[in-house]
Design an enzyme around this catalytic site. Structure first.
Site: not given
Length: 248
Positions: A58, A73, A78-79, A81, A124
């Site tokens: 992501d 971002r 949300d992927t 980690e 970001r």
């Protein structure tokens, strides 16, 4: 006879007009093409860019037309980690999500649609990624490689994203194939045993003297210190600007 025909025609016209008014008041039928168009959020203003690297599923790095580079971002997703403390030992489907993003975005020309809130606490850029007329953020959800993560006010495509996520859940795709793994709180890993706290953890003042990565015994300690120090990374623990302290 002619008057009678005209009267019947006028009556029929009035009935049809009335039906049309009722349909208009009701709105398009659920699931109809008109309803799908009505639900679709119009694409906003975008910034052309080229993806020069992929940090993880992501997060990407792009080069803008003016030659400047930006860490981006992806909004509303949300992927799992695969960086920081998970380097070399990623969360389930962390590698798959990173590989998917790399395969479809790295080296490609994209359009960035910034959010209402344009940057996160790490500086970001926050954006929706358009490629070939499609939202890449939603493609991650469609393939079960990300969960919906809501951080207002960046909620423009939330309804569509939640429907896509629900379908991936029903199909048990990737992250949804693991029971109790993905939730609105993130990704929960089952651990056989917790490591007891030795009580030897040293606590540093984020507003005190300058610290570097060598001062910390673990990534967790460095990350906690990094986040407590606030925006701007005053201790320069995040050299590559990806939001993870001491991950290199």
């Amino acid at each position: 006879m002619k008057i009678k025909i005209i009267a019947i025609h006028l009556l029929a016209t009035a009935v049809l007009t009335g039906c049309a008014d009722i349909e208009s008041a009701r709105g398009p039928a659920p699931g109809s093409e008109k309803q799908q168009v009505a639900d679709f959020e119009e694409k906003g203003k975008t910034i052309p860019a080229k993806v020069i690297s992929v940090t993880d599923g992501d997060t990407i790095k792009v080069e803008l037309e003016n030659g400047l580079s930006e860490k981006v971002r992806l909004i509303l997703v949300d992927t799992p980690e695969s960086r920081g403390k998970y380097e070399g030992n990623p969360q389930p489907f962390g590698k798959e999500s990173s590989d998917f993003t790399r395969k479809h975005l790295e080296g490609k020309d994209v359009e960035l649609e910034p959010g209402v809130e344009e940057r996160d606490r790490y500086g970001r850029m926050l954006a929706y990624i358009w490629i070939d007329g499609k939202l890449f953020n939603e493609q991650l959800l469609e393939n079960g490689l990300a969960r919906v993560a809501v951080y207002p006010p960046n909620t423009k495509y939330l309804d569509s994203f939640e429907r896509t996520e629900e379908q991936a859940q029903q199909d048990n795709k990737n992250i949804w194939s693991l029971e109790d793994y993905a939730s609105e709180n993130g990704f929960e890993e089952k651990r056989e045993a917790e490591i007891p706290d030795s009580g030897t953890r040293e606590v540093f003042d984020p507003n005190g003297e300058d610290r570097d990565c060598g001062d910390f015994k673990s990534h967790e300690e460095a990350q906690a210190f990094f986040e407590a120090a606030g925006p701007g990374d005053p201790h320069r623990l995040d050299r590559d600007g990806d939001g993870f302290a001491c991950d290199k």
